[in-house]
Design a protein around this motif. Structure first.
Motif, mmCIF file in Angstrom:
data_model
loop_
_atom_site.group_PDB
_atom_site.id
_atom_site.type_symbol
_atom_site.label_atom_id
_atom_site.label_comp_id
_atom_site.label_asym_id
_atom_site.label_seq_id
_atom_site.Cartn_x
_atom_site.Cartn_y
_atom_site.Cartn_z
ATOM 1 N N TRP A 176 0.827 -1.204 0.000
ATOM 2 C CA TRP A 176 0.000 0.000 0.000
ATOM 3 C C TRP A 176 0.861 1.253 0.000
ATOM 4 O O TRP A 176 0.538 2.249 -0.658
ATOM 5 N N HIS B 118 -7.913 -2.882 -5.338
ATOM 6 C CA HIS B 118 -7.971 -2.222 -4.036
ATOM 7 C C HIS B 118 -8.777 -3.023 -3.029
ATOM 8 O O HIS B 118 -8.416 -3.095 -1.848
ATOM 9 N N SER B 119 -9.853 -3.656 -3.481
ATOM 10 C CA SER B 119 -10.778 -4.285 -2.532
ATOM 11 C C SER B 119 -10.773 -5.807 -2.566
ATOM 12 O O SER B 119 -11.411 -6.441 -1.714
ATOM 13 N N GLY B 120 -10.071 -6.414 -3.513
ATOM 14 C CA GLY B 120 -10.155 -7.859 -3.654
ATOM 15 C C GLY B 120 -8.818 -8.573 -3.574
ATOM 16 O O GLY B 120 -7.843 -8.055 -3.056
ATOM 17 N N THR C 18 -7.814 -11.232 -1.845
ATOM 18 C CA THR C 18 -7.294 -11.481 -0.495
ATOM 19 C C THR C 18 -6.468 -12.759 -0.431
ATOM 20 O O THR C 18 -5.494 -12.823 0.332
ATOM 21 N N ASN C 19 -6.836 -13.777 -1.195
ATOM 22 C CA ASN C 19 -6.052 -15.015 -1.177
ATOM 23 C C ASN C 19 -4.652 -14.784 -1.737
ATOM 24 O O ASN C 19 -3.667 -15.320 -1.225
ATOM 25 N N ARG D 68 -3.028 -11.936 -1.679
ATOM 26 C CA ARG D 68 -2.281 -11.130 -0.705
ATOM 27 C C ARG D 68 -1.666 -12.004 0.386
ATOM 28 O O ARG D 68 -0.517 -11.798 0.793
ATOM 29 N N SER D 69 -2.452 -12.956 0.898
ATOM 30 C CA SER D 69 -1.970 -13.780 1.998
ATOM 31 C C SER D 69 -0.996 -14.856 1.525
ATOM 32 O O SER D 69 -0.052 -15.197 2.240
ATOM 33 N N ASP E 80 -7.317 -15.845 -8.207
ATOM 34 C CA ASP E 80 -6.880 -14.446 -8.170
ATOM 35 C C ASP E 80 -5.826 -14.183 -9.242
ATOM 36 O O ASP E 80 -5.873 -13.159 -9.951
ATOM 37 N N ASP F 206 3.079 -6.745 5.247
ATOM 38 C CA ASP F 206 2.080 -6.702 4.174
ATOM 39 C C ASP F 206 0.779 -7.391 4.546
ATOM 40 O O ASP F 206 -0.246 -7.164 3.916
ATOM 41 N N VAL F 207 0.764 -8.243 5.574
ATOM 42 C CA VAL F 207 -0.475 -8.847 6.012
ATOM 43 C C VAL F 207 -1.477 -7.767 6.409
ATOM 44 O O VAL F 207 -2.662 -7.849 6.146
ATOM 45 N N GLU F 208 -0.987 -6.693 7.038
ATOM 46 C CA GLU F 208 -1.857 -5.600 7.450
ATOM 47 C C GLU F 208 -1.910 -4.487 6.433
ATOM 48 O O GLU F 208 -2.894 -3.772 6.365
#
Length: 222
Positions: free
Chosen positions: A21, A108-110, A112-113, A115-116, A138, A219-221
């Motif tokens: 971010w 921005h909003s999606g 999530t898999n 990202r983790s 993703d 980056d998790v947060e």
């Protein structure tokens, strides 16, 4: 008209190695032609109170510019586009501009898999990395977005010859794909190289390499 280079602004960021971010917010400022004073804050217990004072959402990046305090990346993008419309942060064509906003909102909003499973880390490279199966949809969706844009607008950036907000938003994803050696279609691999060679991106990566090794992965947060 006041030029971006004449304005003093501050961008509060986190680790350049791990914070996707922060990278997005910084690239958006570069797109606007805005030079910022960087303030680096690590979101640990010792600094949480300071972050709360800086931003109600406890998130970075946070841009302070012309009396405004803006702490969400898309909000930063829209603020900068309003303040510096001549910078060309969004495509001139209204249809392309709507598409640019749409795919920027999607990242921005999606995802999530993704990202983790593939956290941003600019200091490592994995020759082989087992990608969590939940992240595959993703990855495939991002490939589809990139290929559609590159074919429609001709590349080498997502909306043509010049970078836009969308490129700033997807830049951290390109680093993830490189870090974890994700197999990509040729068009997507070429796009990752385009972003890697983009001058602001090179500047950020070099600064990340100079960060202390003990900085916590965030980056998790972020």
């Amino acid at each position: 008209m006041t030029q971006a280079s004449e304005i003093r602004a501050t961008l509060t960021i986190s680790s350049k190695t791990y914070s996707a971010w922060s990278l997005r917010g910084w690239l958006l400022c570069r797109l606007a032609g805005l030079d910022v004073v960087e303030k680096t804050v690590v979101n640990d217990a010792a600094n949480r109170a300071e972050l709360l004072l800086l931003s109600p959402s406890v998130l970075v990046p946070r841009l302070t510019c012309k009396g405004a305090s803006v702490w969400d990346t898309l909000a930063i993008a829209e603020f900068l586009n309003e303040q510096f419309p001549y910078a060309g942060m969004l495509p001139a064509d209204p249809i392309a501009r709507a598409h640019c906003r749409s795919i920027s909102g999607e990242i921005h909003s999606g995802f999530t898999n993704l990202r983790s499973a593939l956290p941003m880390n600019l200091k490592v490279r994995h020759e082989k990395f087992p990608v969590f199966s939940g992240a595959r949809p993703d990855i495939e969706r991002i490939e589809a977005i990139w290929i559609d844009c590159l074919q429609t607008f001709g590349g080498p950036f997502l909306f043509g010859a010049q970078p836009t907000v969308a490129d700033a938003m997807y830049a951290p994803v390109t680093t993830r794909f490189v870090t974890y050696a994700v197999a990509l279609p040729p068009e997507c691999s070429a796009y990752c190289r385009t972003i890697a060679e983009w001058a602001p991106m090179r500047e950020w990566v070099e600064a990340a390499k100079a960060e202390p090794e003990e900085m916590e992965e965030l980056d998790v947060e972020f």
